[in-house]
Design a protein around this motif. Structure first.
Motif, PDB file in Angstrom:
ATOM      1  N   GLY A  11      89.215 -30.950 129.135  1.00  9.56           N
ATOM      2  CA  GLY A  11      88.442 -31.559 130.210  1.00  9.56           C
ATOM      3  C   GLY A  11      89.344 -32.045 131.327  1.00  9.56           C
ATOM      4  N   ALA A  12      88.800 -32.923 132.163  1.00  9.39           N
ATOM      5  CA  ALA A  12      89.536 -33.415 133.323  1.00  9.39           C
ATOM      6  C   ALA A  12      90.568 -34.482 132.957  1.00  9.39           C
ATOM      7  N   ARG A  13      90.270 -35.291 131.919  1.00  8.40           N
ATOM      8  CA  ARG A  13      91.153 -36.414 131.629  1.00  8.40           C
ATOM      9  C   ARG A  13      91.486 -36.596 130.155  1.00  8.40           C
ATOM     10  N   GLY A  14      91.017 -35.732 129.300  1.00  7.78           N
ATOM     11  CA  GLY A  14      91.192 -35.939 127.865  1.00  7.78           C
ATOM     12  C   GLY A  14      92.421 -35.264 127.295  1.00  7.78           C
ATOM     13  N   ARG A  15      92.980 -35.897 126.265  1.00  5.65           N
ATOM     14  CA  ARG A  15      94.101 -35.319 125.520  1.00  5.65           C
ATOM     15  C   ARG A  15      93.845 -35.505 124.026  1.00  5.65           C
ATOM     16  N   ILE A  16      94.017 -34.425 123.275  1.00  6.80           N
ATOM     17  CA  ILE A  16      93.877 -34.486 121.818  1.00  6.80           C
ATOM     18  C   ILE A  16      95.238 -34.188 121.204  1.00  6.80           C
ATOM     19  N   GLU A  17      95.612 -35.016 120.223  1.00  2.00           N
ATOM     20  CA  GLU A  17      96.874 -34.808 119.510  1.00  2.00           C
ATOM     21  C   GLU A  17      96.589 -34.694 118.021  1.00  2.00           C
ATOM     22  N   LEU A  18      97.238 -33.715 117.381  1.00  2.00           N
ATOM     23  CA  LEU A  18      97.225 -33.643 115.921  1.00  2.00           C
ATOM     24  C   LEU A  18      98.334 -34.573 115.450  1.00  2.00           C
ATOM     25  N   VAL A  19      97.950 -35.747 114.966  1.00  2.00           N
ATOM     26  CA  VAL A  19      98.906 -36.793 114.606  1.00  2.00           C
ATOM     27  C   VAL A  19      99.600 -36.479 113.280  1.00  2.00           C
ATOM     28  N   SER A  20      98.800 -36.129 112.260  1.00  2.00           N
ATOM     29  CA  SER A  20      99.396 -35.893 110.944  1.00  2.00           C
ATOM     30  C   SER A  20      98.432 -35.154 110.028  1.00  2.00           C
ATOM     31  N   ILE A  21      98.997 -34.627 108.948  1.00  2.00           N
ATOM     32  CA  ILE A  21      98.214 -34.082 107.845  1.00  2.00           C
ATOM     33  C   ILE A  21      98.080 -35.232 106.844  1.00  2.00           C
ATOM     34  N   VAL A  22      96.864 -35.684 106.638  1.00  2.00           N
ATOM     35  CA  VAL A  22      96.615 -36.824 105.761  1.00  2.00           C
ATOM     36  C   VAL A  22      96.578 -36.386 104.304  1.00  2.00           C
ATOM     37  N   GLU A  23      96.017 -35.204 104.066  1.00  2.00           N
ATOM     38  CA  GLU A  23      95.868 -34.701 102.692  1.00  2.00           C
ATOM     39  C   GLU A  23      95.823 -33.186 102.726  1.00  2.00           C
ATOM     40  N   ASP A  24      96.482 -32.569 101.748  1.00  2.00           N
ATOM     41  CA  ASP A  24      96.336 -31.138 101.513  1.00  2.00           C
ATOM     42  C   ASP A  24      96.284 -30.945 100.010  1.00  2.00           C
ATOM     43  N   SER A  25      95.075 -30.904  99.495  1.00  2.00           N
ATOM     44  CA  SER A  25      94.871 -30.771  98.048  1.00  2.00           C
ATOM     45  C   SER A  25      94.316 -29.394  97.690  1.00  2.00           C
ATOM     46  N   ARG A  26      94.507 -28.418  98.610  1.00  2.00           N
ATOM     47  CA  ARG A  26      93.983 -27.073  98.344  1.00  2.00           C
ATOM     48  C   ARG A  26      94.616 -26.471  97.101  1.00  2.00           C
ATOM     49  N   CYS A  27      93.828 -25.699  96.410  1.00  2.00           N
ATOM     50  CA  CYS A  27      94.304 -24.945  95.262  1.00  2.00           C
ATOM     51  C   CYS A  27      95.219 -23.819  95.755  1.00  2.00           C
ATOM     52  N   GLN A  28      96.257 -23.520  94.992  1.00  2.00           N
ATOM     53  CA  GLN A  28      97.141 -22.434  95.383  1.00  2.00           C
ATOM     54  C   GLN A  28      96.421 -21.094  95.288  1.00  2.00           C
ATOM     55  N   LYS A  29      96.831 -20.193  96.160  1.00  2.00           N
ATOM     56  CA  LYS A  29      96.303 -18.838  96.161  1.00  2.00           C
ATOM     57  C   LYS A  29      96.595 -18.185  94.801  1.00  2.00           C
ATOM     58  N   ASN A  30      95.643 -17.400  94.304  1.00  2.00           N
ATOM     59  CA  ASN A  30      95.748 -16.674  93.034  1.00  2.00           C
ATOM     60  C   ASN A  30      95.836 -17.589  91.810  1.00  2.00           C
ATOM     61  N   VAL A  31      95.342 -18.809  91.943  1.00  2.00           N
ATOM     62  CA  VAL A  31      95.274 -19.753  90.824  1.00  2.00           C
ATOM     63  C   VAL A  31      93.828 -20.192  90.697  1.00  2.00           C
ATOM     64  N   GLN A  32      93.324 -20.219  89.470  1.00  2.00           N
ATOM     65  CA  GLN A  32      91.954 -20.665  89.264  1.00  2.00           C
ATOM     66  C   GLN A  32      91.954 -22.178  89.091  1.00  2.00           C
ATOM     67  N   CYS A  33      91.229 -22.871  89.961  1.00  2.00           N
ATOM     68  CA  CYS A  33      91.173 -24.331  89.928  1.00  2.00           C
ATOM     69  C   CYS A  33      89.737 -24.792  89.708  1.00  2.00           C
TER      70      CYS A  33
END
Length: 108
Positions: A11-33
């Motif tokens: 927009g005209a005046r907005g700024r978005i920042e990705l500050v941090s990754i709070v959580e990444d609890s995804r299951c690994q690829k090729n693993v049954q979770c």
């Protein structure tokens, strides 16, 4: 596409920042979770002198940032068995290696 610490102007005046990754609890690829896991990211929105911070979760309801609606739609890289263990033995993605894709809509 955002990297951690990256700021984008919207927009005209907005700024978005990705500050941090709070959580990444995804299951690994090729693993049954039992649970697929999730990713949560902290965003900061600055517009007109005011600042707002929110947590956005992959695949969950969008969040409102000022006059925008934001959804987290994808996270790279995927978790897989090739991750190198850190000093504690955990196999985590380094925060600077993340790339997140958001869908951002202006609310009228």
């Amino acid at each position: 596409v955002f990297a951690v610490g990256e700021v984008k102007v919207i927009g005209a005046r907005g700024r978005i920042e990705l500050v941090s990754i709070v959580e990444d609890s995804r299951c690994q690829k090729n693993v049954q979770c039992v649970w697929a896991g999730t990713v949560k990211a902290k965003l900061s929105f600055v517009s007109g002198g005011s600042r707002q911070e929110v947590i956005v979760e992959l695949g969950k309801e969008p969040v409102r940032l000022g006059e925008y609606i934001v959804s987290l739609i994808s996270v790279m890289p995927e978790k897989d068995g090739s991750l190198i263990p850190d000093d504690s033995g955990k196999r985590e993605i380094h925060p600077m290696d993340y790339r997140l894709v958001f869908h951002i809509d202006h609310v009228n």
